[in-house]
Design a protein around this motif. Sequence first.
Motif: not given
Length: 828
Positions: A475-482, A530-533, A537-541
Amino acid sequence: MSSPFTLFSMDRIAYPLLDNIIKSETHESTTSNTTSNSTSHSTEHHGGHEESHQHYVLLALFIIITLGAAIRHIAARFPLPYTVLLVFLGLVIARIFGHDESEQVIPSSFIMLSQMDPHLILFTFLPPLLFESSFALDLNVFANVKWSVLILAGPGLVISTFLTGLITSPVLGHPLVDGLVLGSIISATDPVAVVALLKELGASKRLGHIIEGESMINDGTAIVMFTVMINVALVPHYLETEGGGKIAWAFIRMCFGACLSGLFFGFFTVIWVKRVFNDPYIEISLTLAAPYITFFVTEVALSASGVIAVCVLGMYMNYYRHSISPEVHHFLHQFWGIIGFICNTLIFVLVGMLLYLKNDGSANIENFGSLLFVYIIATIVRLFAIVVCGLPLKFTKEDQFSWKETILFVWGGLRGAVALILGLVTVTKYEEAGRLDVGAEILLFVSGVVLLTLIVNAPTMGRIVKLVGMDGVTESKWVELKSAVLHIDLAAERKISALKKSAWFSNANWEDARKLLPTFTLPPTEKHAQKKDTAVLSRQRFINALRKSYLTSQAEGIIGPRGLHALLHSVHELAFDPSQSLVNEWNYLLKHTLTMPKILERFQTARHAETVNETNQNFIIVRISRAIMHEFLSFHTDVAYGFVVSRNECYELVSEITHDPTIAALLSKECQEGKRNAEQYLKELLAQFPIMIRAVRTTSSARQVLYAQRTAIHELVEEGIIDEGDGPRFIGPVEEGIKKVVHYLPPATATKSESVLHQVDWLSDCKPHVFSAVLNCATKKAAFTKELIEDTHENPSIIVITYGVAEIADSTNTTEEIEGERKGKGKR
């Protein structure tokens, strides 16, 4: 009984291992009555012509490359994979020109190509294909799946070979040894198309790297197994002569000897490349020559597996890829991509030609039924082998194969270039033994299995991935792509708004223009909620920002190639689990990279080792010791200082990475904590090796200035201030300076007082008589004790700390730690 070493001994000249696969007949036997009808027919009509026009084969090669490029250009319009279309192209070429008895140029060129010596095919196509695959492998991911790869490529291939032979030989009416030859060939996988598809669908990197790694390693083990089996099949009384134990020992010796050979040639190639800077002609030429030399020497001199040696060579150079100049990296990958494309094109077309030319009329409906049987058995056997090989993984740190992964491993086990080459070798070898019918049938089965995996498995792989639910991203990857899609769309809207305000473009048909813009499709998520971690995600960025910062630091000369390699490896480990603390990256560096060798630990207490005078530093032993220490300390300071610089840069980006104040505070805290740890490590190094660290700083400073000069020259050329032809006039000396810095060893001696005072900014601006008065009063002190000097009102002084770390304590017992390096502290 002969020695096991004679298993791959040299029969006449060269090719000791491959000579047991193919034994070329001497030229005296070309008119012998034992030659097959088709061979004698070809010799009769083309033999003399071939002698005088052998250069015609070059025309066939370039025609095939041109046709291959044309097919690739239109391949998207066909439902079949590109490689399958190449086989059909080969069949068409053979049908048109294969039996042309004229001496025209084009037919003669294709006939000569079809009669190419299998030795030449192996030595021409295998080394670049294997090196390209192993050099492009992501070793960071491979290291986490190494046991899975080795078990599948070793025991898994042996299981597949024997089970395939045992099941197929009775049904096909062949002796068991012929079935084992077939099993050893079709057990080698080549899933290039599958790996690309898995990346496109967003499947896990672990899955793709296990499939790709297995393919690369089992190429070598498959050829070794094939060598043994074809000797058993065609050499009379081979088993009785050699014995099973000797054959097994020779098998092991070939594999380990090949590994040592690959490491040997990889070591010397890397050493050579390290001494070259930004010269693509030398660096790419070395990477091209190394696989061929390694393959040839390993086969000829060591009687070992050239395939395994080239794979080891590629992985070794892959690990030390930082030795290659950064400017050459991109072109190098493009170069090897083109080489791989050309080799695959020629191999698949050549196989299609030989399928037609070597067919003696036995290919009928019954054969195609047998082919389907072999294909089904190969698939079932692979399933069994993967299930069995997954059991030992519970004794390792790697995860066992899930049922979803097992299905994808089985269906993704495509066969390709290596299997086809071995099929060509087989038909030639069996033809020499007077068993062309069996050899042609094995080639038919091998080529059929290759084609069926490409026609059936490859096109349906995407559906299988979706069916088992392995196409979803986190889900975190999906948010990143979005977020990326939104950024791209926003950039497009800004550009459209700007163009609409333009007098020239305002009347454009923007409705039609929008139809030409792409629509980005995101892969599904593992969880449809639709919840996102947000924290993950912030750490991944933040990790992505770190990676970019490390690359920028290397481009600016702040860190060297080795330092970049270590930092990228550490951030890759951090990216494996973005939920972990950012501080863990520094902990990983301390544990795996910044380790102190035993010999240097002695210098922590032996401070006198730093005080090297002008006389004894010329001794060879002292110079070697200093060179080793300088290299060691340069690497450690590069890593630590690069870590600090990147943390400073990324700390400023926290507010852009996340708008959540809680997460921003957490990232800032972890970032600063890691930075403080790295700064403390640098201070400890400075305290332990003050003079040597000063020498390291000298070379690092020079490197950064040279990189800045090179960047300025490139900007002048791009802006047209200087002509492009004049660029090398300035770039040449700068790059020579960069090469000199790499191997420069500054003197590790204490600097003279006059030189030190000249480098203090506020003293260098003084008038000459004032500076001379200060110089006359100066005294040098070196102390490794706790107290250096006492400064009181009765004894005012100026203290210049030239190197090392010191503390200043005032009457209030507060201390301030300062670092020496042309820093002065006055007190009156």
